[in-house]
Design an enzyme around this catalytic site. Structure first.
Site, PDB file in Angstrom:
ATOM      1  N   ALA A   1      28.890 -39.067 -17.880  1.00 48.60           N
ATOM      2  CA  ALA A   1      28.297 -39.872 -18.947  1.00 48.60           C
ATOM      3  C   ALA A   1      29.308 -40.853 -19.550  1.00 48.60           C
ATOM      4  CB  ALA A   1      27.742 -38.970 -20.043  1.00 48.60           C
ATOM      5  N   CYS A   2      30.561 -40.760 -19.138  1.00 50.89           N
ATOM      6  CA  CYS A   2      31.638 -41.586 -19.697  1.00 50.89           C
ATOM      7  C   CYS A   2      31.980 -42.726 -18.749  1.00 50.89           C
ATOM      8  CB  CYS A   2      32.865 -40.709 -19.933  1.00 50.89           C
ATOM      9  SG  CYS A   2      34.362 -41.608 -20.372  1.00 50.89           S
ATOM     10  N   GLY A   3      31.911 -43.965 -19.247  1.00 52.69           N
ATOM     11  CA  GLY A   3      32.234 -45.128 -18.429  1.00 52.69           C
ATOM     12  C   GLY A   3      33.664 -45.117 -17.921  1.00 52.69           C
TER      13      GLY A   3
END
Length: 139
Positions: free
Chosen positions: A10-12
């Site tokens: 979920a983390c870019g």
């Protein structure tokens, strides 16, 4: 090259780091640490190997760190580690380990220090160029 990434899809930053590793031709071991948190000993190894203090490895953005009172400067490393293991979202990300060392890859291009040279162009999800068309790292 043996490569492990402690990843949050979920983390870019984590996604860009994983993409850079794969861009280098390496398929890493991907550990989604929110579902499979490291042991206390392993977390200590990652933090120390990256040259960080436990407090520096504590993620604040988008976490309950303030509500949990983790801003208290009197808390020792053991208390912070307890919190990070109880709520893995408090572990900053992504940690990457290769034969060349361990780094907290923020920003994602820090991972290039751990990989063999990459000469092909690479652009992050947001359009930021990391490696240009001539194969040079853009700083």
């Amino acid at each position: 090259m043996r490569t492990v990434i402690y990843h949050n899809p979920a983390c870019g930053t984590s996604r860009n780091t994983l993409a850079l590793i794969r861009h280098a031709g390496i398929e890493p071991q991907v550990i989604e640490y929110l579902h499979e948190p490291p042991t206390r000993e392993r977390l200590r190894e990652l933090i120390a190997g990256a040259g960080l203090s436990v407090r520096e490895a504590l993620r604040r953005k988008g976490t309950p760190w303030l509500e949990m009172g983790l801003d208290d400067p009197s808390l020792d490393d053991d208390a912070l580690l307890d919190a990070m293991l109880a709520e893995p979202v408090l572990i900053n990300r992504p940690f990457v380990e290769t034969d060349r060392g361990i780094r907290l890859c923020r920003p994602s291009e820090v991972v290039l220090d751990l990989l063999p040279p990459v000469a092909r162009p690479f652009t992050k999800e947001d359009g930021e160029v990391v490696i240009d068309a001539q194969g040079r790292r853009v700083l």
